[in-house]
Design a protein around this motif. Structure first.
Motif, short mmCIF file in Angstrom:
data_model
loop_
_atom_site.label_atom_id
_atom_site.label_comp_id
_atom_site.label_asym_id
_atom_site.label_seq_id
_atom_site.Cartn_x
_atom_site.Cartn_y
_atom_site.Cartn_z
N ALA A 146 42.32 45.08 41.95
CA ALA A 146 41.69 43.86 41.44
C ALA A 146 42.65 42.69 41.47
N TRP A 147 43.91 42.92 41.09
CA TRP A 147 44.91 41.86 41.12
C TRP A 147 45.09 41.31 42.53
N VAL A 148 45.21 42.19 43.50
CA VAL A 148 45.40 41.75 44.88
C VAL A 148 44.16 41.02 45.38
N PHE A 149 43.00 41.57 45.10
CA PHE A 149 41.74 40.98 45.57
C PHE A 149 41.59 39.56 45.05
N VAL A 150 41.77 39.36 43.75
CA VAL A 150 41.62 38.03 43.16
C VAL A 150 42.77 37.12 43.57
N GLY A 151 43.99 37.66 43.60
CA GLY A 151 45.14 36.85 43.99
C GLY A 151 45.02 36.29 45.39
N GLU A 152 44.43 37.06 46.30
CA GLU A 152 44.28 36.59 47.68
C GLU A 152 43.08 35.67 47.85
N HIS A 153 42.17 35.68 46.90
CA HIS A 153 41.03 34.75 46.92
C HIS A 153 41.36 33.43 46.23
N ALA A 154 42.26 33.47 45.23
CA ALA A 154 42.44 32.32 44.33
C ALA A 154 43.07 31.13 45.04
N PRO A 155 42.60 29.91 44.75
CA PRO A 155 43.26 28.71 45.24
C PRO A 155 44.67 28.62 44.66
N PRO A 156 45.63 28.09 45.40
CA PRO A 156 47.02 28.06 44.91
C PRO A 156 47.17 27.40 43.55
N ARG A 157 46.44 26.33 43.27
CA ARG A 157 46.58 25.62 42.00
C ARG A 157 46.06 26.41 40.82
N HIS A 158 45.21 27.42 41.08
CA HIS A 158 44.61 28.21 40.00
C HIS A 158 44.91 29.70 40.17
N TYR A 159 46.00 29.99 40.85
CA TYR A 159 46.38 31.37 41.11
C TYR A 159 46.65 32.12 39.80
N GLY A 160 47.54 31.59 38.97
CA GLY A 160 47.87 32.25 37.70
C GLY A 160 46.69 32.32 36.76
N PHE A 161 45.93 31.22 36.67
CA PHE A 161 44.76 31.20 35.80
C PHE A 161 43.76 32.28 36.21
N SER A 162 43.54 32.43 37.51
CA SER A 162 42.58 33.43 37.99
C SER A 162 43.04 34.83 37.62
N LEU A 163 44.32 35.12 37.80
CA LEU A 163 44.84 36.44 37.44
C LEU A 163 44.82 36.64 35.93
N GLY A 164 44.97 35.56 35.16
CA GLY A 164 44.89 35.65 33.71
C GLY A 164 43.48 36.01 33.25
N VAL A 165 42.47 35.35 33.83
CA VAL A 165 41.08 35.64 33.48
C VAL A 165 40.74 37.08 33.86
N LEU A 166 41.17 37.50 35.04
CA LEU A 166 40.90 38.87 35.49
C LEU A 166 41.54 39.89 34.55
#
Length: 439
Positions: A146-166
């Motif tokens: 899940a971390w890799v899947f979301v991390g590779e989808h996330a826009p650079p500006r919201h990379y950390g935020f996306s992984l935080g929500v996940l």
């Protein structure tokens, strides 16, 4: 794989669009439901022990056997991480991401249907053990996948935020499990729970899993994996071999962060309610209600930590977050037993800083080249967590015999190491494209 080949990191949208929000939402929801499946066992461990082991067995031995089966799920995680990580690097993130939740749903549903010891004797605990092993394999692939899947989808500006929500969604499975357990015990008597009602949460978990499998059909493959396919940059050898040969330093750095994570989750969220009851005379209801609030605060902390890494950089957040957990956990234990209001407030504050665990995926997903990313993160995380997650309860319980502040001291030492590691060179810093570099 030639390590000199740069990662295939395609250009991405600078901010979250509707597709990104859908991907993040479905991934977090699926993670919540899958982790519910994995942890619901522990909420009914006492009932399961009475049903799946001989009646003449002593309570101590029965508990040991029951929690031994629960621990077997953790021991199987490295196997799942290696298998799912390997095939995710070879055949795609989405396929393995969907398969992991299917593999979790099936044994959870089967546990709801298992005959007890009274019906089939020793075959009952053997079948239960088999189901837990399958669950462990599944969750070993789910978290890092899940971390890799979301991390590779996330826009650079919201990379950390996306992984935080996940990550908040994944840990939300613990909260969901506690709520369902509370409802079951509130709606049915103890005799009814032992007779049939204990099966309902597992059946519900199976349904949750199947719904998640369906929802993940609407997710698309990550842009990074698609680019590797087009550019023919998929690894030609077993990815774990490349990880062990070329990225041992990366594994060691992540191992330190994972050790701190295991202390934050294991000691603060899982063991502290037990210590509050056994060592400080705090009632079960007060300890568990404070724990639910602390766990909820940890979910908020995950999101805030992820957002902060986007805004201030991973180094600063790592140093501040682990230092905050060091201080807050010490204050919590130094003031015990305290009043119920005092315990809840300080436990919630400590839980918030537990959200710093998001540092692990923020650093870990970026640490490996795309061609071996799933294998590297899955192998490293699951191996280290199996070791440290297994040793932490035994070590802290032993130290507690000599010092009532042992849990706080154990967490403090590891948090200090984690905070200091922010000043060391971070893995992957020199390899990442500018959009993927660590702050």
């Amino acid at each position: 794989m030639d390590s000199s080949i740069d990662d295939a990191e395609p250009a991405r949208q600078p901010t979250l669009n509707r597709s990104d929000v859908k991907t993040l939402g479905l991934s977090a929801l699926g993670g919540t439901l899958e982790y519910y499946d994995f942890v619901i066992y522990v909420f009914f461990a006492s009932v399961i022990g009475k049903l799946f082991f001989p009646a003449h067995m002593s309570d101590g031995l029965r508990d040991l056997q029951t929690f031994g089966i629960f621990a077997a799920g953790y021991l199987a995680r490295p196997v799942g991480g290696a298998i799912f990580g390997h095939f995710a690097d070879r055949f795609g993130r989405k396929r393995m991401f969907t398969l992991s939740i299917l593999l979790m749903a099936c044994p959870t549903l089967l546990i709801a249907c298992l005959p007890t010891y009274e019906s089939i004797g020793m075959a009952a605990p053997v079948l239960l053990l088999l189901m837990r092993l399958l669950q462990g394999i599944a969750v070993g692939g789910e978290l890092t996948g899940a971390w890799v899947f979301v991390g590779e989808h996330a826009p650079p500006r919201h990379y950390g935020f996306s992984l935080g929500v996940l990550t908040a969604g994944l840990n939300g499975g613990i909260v969901l499990g506690s709520i369902v357990a509370y409802v079951v015990h509130a709606m049915w008597s103890s005799a009814e729970v032992q007779d049939y009602a204990w099966r309902l949460p597992f059946a519900l978990g199976g349904v949750f899993g199947m719904v998640s499998v369906y929802l993940r059909q609407f997710l698309g493959e990550t842009p990074v994996f698609k680019a590797m396919q087009v550019q023919r940059k998929l690894t030609r050898e077993m990815p774990v071999r490349t990880v062990l040969r070329e990225h041992r330093g990366t594994l060691l750095y992540l191992g330190v962060q994972i050790w701190v994570l295991s202390a934050a989750i294991g000691v603060i969220l899982l063991l502290t309610p037990v210590f509050l009851q056994k060592n400080y005379g705090i009632s079960a209801s007060e300890a568990l209600s404070a724990n639910v609030i602390a766990t909820t605060a940890a979910l908020i902390g995950c999101v805030v930590t992820g957002w902060a890494t986007d805004r201030f950089g991973a180094r600063l957040v790592m140093a501040v977050g682990w230092t905050g957990l060091l201080i807050s956990s010490h204050v919590l234990y130094a003031g015990l037993p305290g009043t119920p209001q005092w315990v809840t407030l300080h436990y919630a504050m400590t839980g918030f800083f537990v959200g710093t665990v998001v540092i692990v995926p923020v650093v870990g997903v970026r640490a490996f080249p795309a061609a071996i990313r799933s294998s590297g993160l899955s192998f490293g995380y699951n191996i280290f967590y199996a070791v440290f997650g297994g040793l932490t309860p035994m070590l802290v319980s032993y130290l507690l015999r000599m010092d009532h502040m042992a849990p706080a001291h154990y967490v403090a030492v590891l948090c200090a190491v984690g905070a200091l590691s922010a000043f060391l060179p971070m893995p992957g810093r020199e390899e990442r494209a500018p959009a993927m570099q660590l702050a």
